[in-house]
Structures are given as C-alpha cells and as structure tokens.
Design a protein around this motif. Structure first.
Motif, PDB file in Angstrom:
ATOM      1  N   GLU A 276       0.819  -1.198   0.000  1.00  0.00           N
ATOM      2  CA  GLU A 276       0.000   0.000   0.000  1.00  0.00           C
ATOM      3  C   GLU A 276       0.857   1.252   0.000  1.00  0.00           C
ATOM      4  O   GLU A 276       0.423   2.317  -0.353  1.00  0.00           O
ATOM      5  N   ALA A 295      -6.120   6.455  -1.476  1.00  0.00           N
ATOM      6  CA  ALA A 295      -5.547   5.573  -0.455  1.00  0.00           C
ATOM      7  C   ALA A 295      -6.033   5.987   0.927  1.00  0.00           C
ATOM      8  O   ALA A 295      -6.388   5.135   1.761  1.00  0.00           O
ATOM      9  N   GLY A 296      -6.064   7.299   1.180  1.00  0.00           N
ATOM     10  CA  GLY A 296      -6.565   7.775   2.462  1.00  0.00           C
ATOM     11  C   GLY A 296      -8.049   7.510   2.639  1.00  0.00           C
ATOM     12  O   GLY A 296      -8.493   7.080   3.701  1.00  0.00           O
ATOM     13  N   SER A 298      -9.879   5.143   1.230  1.00  0.00           N
ATOM     14  CA  SER A 298     -10.168   3.714   1.390  1.00  0.00           C
ATOM     15  C   SER A 298      -9.969   3.278   2.836  1.00  0.00           C
ATOM     16  O   SER A 298     -10.677   2.401   3.329  1.00  0.00           O
ATOM     17  N   ARG A 299      -9.005   3.897   3.527  1.00  0.00           N
ATOM     18  CA  ARG A 299      -8.767   3.574   4.929  1.00  0.00           C
ATOM     19  C   ARG A 299      -9.750   4.285   5.848  1.00  0.00           C
ATOM     20  O   ARG A 299     -10.064   3.809   6.945  1.00  0.00           O
ATOM     21  N   MET A 300     -10.225   5.437   5.422  1.00  0.00           N
ATOM     22  CA  MET A 300     -11.164   6.212   6.227  1.00  0.00           C
ATOM     23  C   MET A 300     -12.575   5.641   6.154  1.00  0.00           C
ATOM     24  O   MET A 300     -13.353   5.736   7.115  1.00  0.00           O
ATOM     25  N   ILE A 354      -7.358   9.420  10.355  1.00  0.00           N
ATOM     26  CA  ILE A 354      -7.036   8.257   9.525  1.00  0.00           C
ATOM     27  C   ILE A 354      -6.830   8.685   8.076  1.00  0.00           C
ATOM     28  O   ILE A 354      -5.898   8.230   7.393  1.00  0.00           O
ATOM     29  N   LEU A 355      -7.685   9.570   7.593  1.00  0.00           N
ATOM     30  CA  LEU A 355      -7.541  10.091   6.225  1.00  0.00           C
ATOM     31  C   LEU A 355      -6.165  10.714   6.030  1.00  0.00           C
ATOM     32  O   LEU A 355      -5.432  10.381   5.088  1.00  0.00           O
ATOM     33  N   TYR A 358      -3.058   8.141   6.307  1.00  0.00           N
ATOM     34  CA  TYR A 358      -2.794   7.231   5.190  1.00  0.00           C
ATOM     35  C   TYR A 358      -2.478   7.960   3.891  1.00  0.00           C
ATOM     36  O   TYR A 358      -1.878   7.370   2.994  1.00  0.00           O
ATOM     37  N   TYR A 361       1.155   8.324   4.492  1.00  0.00           N
ATOM     38  CA  TYR A 361       1.749   6.984   4.411  1.00  0.00           C
ATOM     39  C   TYR A 361       1.943   6.550   2.963  1.00  0.00           C
ATOM     40  O   TYR A 361       2.967   5.970   2.592  1.00  0.00           O
ATOM     41  N   THR A 362       0.959   6.844   2.125  1.00  0.00           N
ATOM     42  CA  THR A 362       1.040   6.460   0.717  1.00  0.00           C
ATOM     43  C   THR A 362       2.166   7.194  -0.003  1.00  0.00           C
ATOM     44  O   THR A 362       2.791   6.649  -0.914  1.00  0.00           O
ATOM     45  N   LEU A 369       3.105   7.945   8.503  1.00  0.00           N
ATOM     46  CA  LEU A 369       1.831   7.631   9.149  1.00  0.00           C
ATOM     47  C   LEU A 369       1.615   8.453  10.413  1.00  0.00           C
ATOM     48  O   LEU A 369       0.547   9.036  10.616  1.00  0.00           O
TER      49      LEU A 369
END
Length: 685
Positions: A276, A295-296, A298-300, A354-355, A358, A361-362, A369
């Motif tokens: 990821e 990416a953010g 999808s995690r949120m 979380i948004l 990530y 992080y991506t 992170l």
C-alpha cells in the motif's frame, strides 16, 4: 471457468472484410451492443479507445487484443473476428493483424474469468494455435483451438535458486502483463535457464518473488508500463528496468546480455514498505494526488460507514424512548442509546486523522503515518489538548494563545476539518521526505536512531508547527463567516440565511465550512442568536441541507448505475441511513474522489433545500438527529403554538429535502453520464 467459455458464437465472426482498425472496433462494439452484452455502446467504445491511446494492443504475430474493463459490461466475454486481409494496428512488432480478440469485462464476476483471460496470451503465443485460428471458419473450430491445455516447459530449479527472475505489469493487467511473462519464460527456457516471473496484473500479485530468490538470481528483469510494488527487494542489485514491449520482443537478448550493456543498472536502495505504501521514495509521489487521496479515503471509509450506522442506531433508540426533545444531548439520554452512540462517535471521531495519516503513508511510507495522523488530529481538534472552546489546564493549550471573551472562551474556531487534514498530510509527507534526505548519509549503525528517534521526533515537531500556523488563517476566516451568519439571523433574513447555510453545509460536508454553518445552527437552539422563536430556522436549514449529500449520492447510484464503480455503489448503501440521521460525513469519501461534480451538485441541491426551509419558516429545537427529531419541526407560516404548525412543518421539511436531493441527483447523474460519453470521465471498476 475455462478460456473457451468466454467465447460466444453470436460475437464470433470469421473472415470478415474489414479494412481499418476503426472499422474493426466499431464492428465488434456493435456486435456486443446488439447482443446486449454491454448496456452502453458509447461508454464501452470510449473505454476501448482510451486503452488504445495509452499503448498499442497489437501484441505481435498479427494479433490484436483491444480490451476494456467497464461496468457497462453485463457478462465478461471475448468478441472475436478473423480478417480476410491483415490491417494496420500499430502493433508492437509493426506487423499488420488479422486476428482480433476484444476483451470485455467488468470485474464483477470474481476471479474465474480473470484467470481465463490471463491464459489467453499464453495460448496465442503458440504457432500451432495461431494457425488453427486463421483456418477456423466456424465457432466450433474456434473453441477447439482452446480446448487443449498449454503446457509451459521450464528448466528444473536447483536448490530453490532461479537463474532468471522478473516482474511484469501493464496498466490494465490483462494482456501484456501475462504476455511478457510467457515470453520471458520461453526465452529463458530456450537458453537453458530456470525462471520465475512475478505478475502484478488484474488478479493482484501472483508468483511473488521472495528476497532470497531475488538475491540468488543471475538475471533480474523488471518489465512494466506502470509502477510496480515491492521495489525494496531489488535495492542495490543489478537489474534491467524496461517495458513489457521490450521484454516481449527483445527478452532473449536482454537475458543474454545482462550485465554487459548500459541497460543493466543498479537499483535504488528503496525504502521497504508493503504494497500500500510507496517504494518509489521520490517527489513524483507527491504529484499523484488522486491516488494518494484514494488511499486515504479507502482507509477512512470503514470508520465513516461503521461509525455512522452505529450512531444512527443510538439516535433511533433515544427517539423510541421518547427523548427526541433532548436538545444537544439527543442520543445519550437512554443508557442503551448512549452505549451505541459512544461507539459511533468514536468511529467517526477517528475519520479525519485516519484520512490524513494514510495519505502521508502512501506518499512516503510508514514514517509518514504518525505525522500525517497528528496533522488530522490538529485539523479536527481531536482530544481538546491543543484546541478547546474553554482553555485551561490540559485543555486548549494552543487556544489560550488566541483572543478569549470575558468568559475565558475562545472566540476563534481553530479546526480546519478534512480539508486541513489533506493539506496537513502533504505537509507531513514533505517534512518526512526532507528529513529522510537530510539523514540519508547516516552510517548503518545509526539507522535505528534515525528511524526510531530522529525522524519521528522531528516530524512530530515539524507538523505541529505547520498545523499551528495553518489553522490560524482558517480560524479567522471561519470566525468571520460565523459572525456574518449571526447578523443575518438577527435581522430575520430567513430565506437568504437558509440558502447560505444550505450552500455551506454542502461545500465541504463535514469540513470547516460545514462546521461553521452547523455551529451557527446550534447557537440558535441554545439561545446564542437571540430569543426570536423563528431564529431556529437556522438549525432546521443546516440539518436539512446536511442530509442532502449522502442521500443524493445513494439515490444517484441507483438511478445512474453506469456512472459509478461497483465499489462506490456498494459503499453508497450506507449513505441512506447516514443521510437519514444527518451524518453528512457519509458523502466525504465520494467527494474526495470526484470533488468537482459532487461538491457542485450538492451545493446546488443544499442551497435550494435551505432556501425552501427559510421560506417556509421551519423551526427546529434540536441540534441533531435527522428523521428522529422530525416531530420537533414547526412552520412559522401558521401559529407556532398550534398543532397545524407541526404537521405543516414536517410536511414542508420533507418536501424541501426531496427537492434538494432530486436536484443534486439530476445534476450529478447527467453531468457524470455526459462526461463519460465524451471521454472526460472514465469509470474503472
């Protein structure tokens, strides 16, 4: 599913007299449309042409494989045509084609059809099958050519060590990915070398190479037309980094001359991340804005959906218990309702951090992170340590640095919501990027201190200072907006006030502008905007408009199904409940991926809804709850103390929401459909 099962007689044609590539594409798309295998001919053709514009689908050996993945495809299939005379297809080997296979798939039928499609390249590379296909004059003969299994002969592996290893990947992950794999296996076998090729195709990563296999290989070839995952395995090693086309047509030469030509390079010492994250630690990742945001999101998304639904359950329980007039405590009066509401609030509370976490992080991997998450915490004011309405002690330690009123309360909202979180995430990634470059010359013995202490500590300080500065102008801007709305409310400009609040509620759907409108509404309920009984029109307009975006998206995915991905249609189902209970955040994941169309259509719908609520003088004495607090609605068109005021208020309120939602759906649906047909917007499932 076997490969031959993807062919159907009604879309298989033999010895057709077609003269150009355009004629062939039109011919096969028409066939698929007539046989109702696709629901929108224009959309599917646009997807085919878009893929052709990216790179030739002429795979060589006089074979073309145009293909598209689109949700207008009802059933995955392969349309086939053989030609009387070969035509130009801008093939990889510059030869004309006379066998064309048009792949139509939608990614909704599981792995079986993808596995079959992956086998297509392997079959088509065999000369005997090519000959059989050119001779075929019936559907039965076509199927017969694909009935026998293709055996892949490989050199025996000694002690688990391969001579040749590689990765293949193409944009759609259907044709060239597996064709390049097959050719590299074929070339290696011809040279008497054992081989293992990892494919990163539509089915995900297959035949994944281990670090040991990479380390022991004599030849490493990365043949790809898109970014590939797992590059950290190759850091510091000799590799050939090339395209699938090069591997298909020059693979044998690449293997033979590995280490002897300038095509052999030393791979960068990539940072180790999982699939990821980004293995390509460079500024190029910052430019991939949409991918980073997705990416953010999808995690949120699980936090929004799960938290929103469970919070709605809490509201339902409190309403059933007769606590609909509990004001700001609605959802917490009944102990059982409070138990569910606490879970829901906790889930939604983590959404913005979380948004941001990530997204960072991506861009820069695991080191991003923590500072990304912290940026989201500051943007949303989570925890109250930095920002609080009434600072003191451990609460609002940043807020106390700004102007306070005579009650010791902050007068400047300092939260920037998910917009600030996205900006903060990029700032966090940039800080980590800069620190990593600054410390890149550290000796290996100091890497632990660098990665565990220095970068985390300095990135935390850096993003904290950044967000402290970033939230100041946003805070002042939001304060000015709030004061303007209060002025409108004090002068009873209800229609104008309702329209403006409706627009603001839908501008960023849970962000700072939305929050200003909502806070203004809650002030009207608590008496902060005066004692005029009509002043709570402010709260009614804010809540009605806030319900429009999630409900509008949910309805649009039903009425304009071809304008949404399968994942979006599934995710939107939760928006019915979230919208019904005034949880605007359900629209955020959709707006982030398509801000122009969704934000614009939502703002138009929300403005109309707010204007109608203001015009109908509908009041509301509760600051939240959605449909659960509808019995508290009243219309000032009649005496507010009469029973008719409630009935009229509820009816006109529902009408206002319906009109706003309908407006949003029509604008959004037709806009997306128009852009899809024009090729300006592509639905990629």
């Amino acid at each position: 599913m076997e490969l031959k099962d993807l062919f159907q007689s009604k879309v298989s044609v033999f010895q057709a007299d077609l003269k150009t590539k355009e004629e062939v594409i039109n011919f096969l798309v028409d066939k698929l449309s007539v046989e109702k295998m696709i629901t929108n001919k224009k959309t599917f053709k646009d997807a085919i042409l878009k893929r052709e514009s990216e790179a030739s689908t002429g795979m060589g050996d006089q074979i073309g494989i145009p293909h598209a993945i689109n949700n207008v495809v009802k059933e995955p299939c392969i349309a086939f045509v053989s030609l009387k005379s070969p035509i130009d297809w801008q093939s990889l080997d510059n030869k004309p084609v006379d066998l064309i296979f048009m792949i139509a798939t939608n990614d909704e039928k599981g792995e079986a059809h993808l596995a079959a499609l992956a086998d297509l390249s392997k079959y088509l590379m065999k000369p005997e099958i090519q000959t059989a296909l050119r001779k075929a004059k019936s559907f039965k003969a076509l199927q017969s050519a694909f009935e026998n299994k293709v055996e892949i002969k490989k050199i025996e592996v000694k002690q688990g060590k391969y001579d040749v290893v590689g990765i293949t990947a193409c944009p759609t992950g259907i044709a060239h990915t597996y064709l390049a794999e097959e050719k590299l296996i074929e070339y290696s076998t011809e040279l008497g070398l054992s081989v293992k090729i990892e494919t990163q195709g539509r089915r995900g990563t297959e035949n994944r190479l281990t670090q040991e296999e990479v380390d022991s290989a004599k030849v490493v070839i990365l043949a790809h037309d898109k970014n590939i995952q797992g590059m950290s395995r190759f850091g510091g090693k000799q590799i050939i980094d090339t395209t699938t086309k090069d591997a298909i047509f020059n693979g044998k030469k690449l293997i033979e001359e590995f280490g002897k030509t300038d095509k052999t390079i030393i791979a960068k010492a990539y940072k180790s991340n999982d699939d990821e994250g980004s293995d390509d630690f460079s500024l190029k990742k910052f430019a991939q804005v949409k991918g980073n945001l997705l990416a953010g999101v999808s995690r949120m998304l699980p936090f929004v959906v799960a938290g929103g639904i469970i919070l709605g359950i809490g509201f339902l329980i409190d309403f059933a218990a007769g606590n609909g007039n509990a004001g700001g405590d609605f959802g917490t009066i009944s102990p059982v309702a409070g138990w569910f509401s606490a879970i829901g609030k906790t889930g939604i509370m983590l959404m913005v951090p979380i948004l941001a976490g990530y997204i960072a992080y991506t861009i820069v991997g695991p080191q991003g992170l923590m500072p990304g998450f912290i940026a989201g915490v500051y943007a949303d004011g989570l925890g109250g340590f930095a920002y609080s309405s009434k600072p003191g002690g451990w609460s609002g330690m940043w807020s106390i640095l700004f102007p306070l009123n005579d009650k010791g309360e902050t007068i400047i909202p300092m939260q920037s919501g998910f917009i600030g979180a996205m900006v903060g995430a990029y700032a966090a990634a940039l800080i980590v990027f800069g620190l990593t470059l600054a410390f890149r010359r550290f000796k290996k013995s100091f890497h632990g201190i660098r990665d565990i202490v220095l970068i985390p500590v300095l990135s935390l300080l850096g993003i904290s200072l950044t967000m402290f500065v970033l939230n100041i102008p946003l805070g002042y801007a939001m304060y000015g907006i709030q004061q303007f709305l209060k002025l409108l409310a004090e002068h009873n400009l209800l229609i104008l006030l309702g329209a403006i609040l409706g627009l603001m509620m839908c501008a960023d759907m849970g962000g700072p502008i939305n929050k200003i409108a909502y806070v203004t509404g809650t002030l009207s309920v608590s008496g902060g905007l005066g004692d005029n009984p009509l002043i709570t029109v402010t709260m009614a307009a804010a809540m009605a408009a806030g319900m429009v975006p999630p409900i509008g998206i949910a309805l649009c995915t039903l009425l304009f199904r071809n304008a949404w991905t399968t994942k979006e249609k599934d995710s939107a189902k939760a928006n019915w409940l979230m919208g019904a209970f005034f949880i605007s955040e359900g629209a955020i994941p959709f707006m982030v991926t398509d801000p122009k169309r969704i934000a614009t259509s939502a703002m138009v719908g929300g403005t109309i809804t707010g204007l109608m609520v203001g015009g109908f003088k509908i009041t509301l004495g509760a600051p939240h709850g959605g449909i659960a607090v509808f019995p508290l609605l009243k219309s000032g068109l009649v005496d507010l103390t009469s029973g008719a005021a409630i009935g009229l208020g509820v009816g006109l309120y529902i009408l206002s929401i319906i009109v706003g939602v309908t407006t949003m759906v029509l604008i959004l649906g037709f806009w997306k459909t128009h852009d899809i047909k024009k090729g300006k917007f592509v639905i990629a499932n």
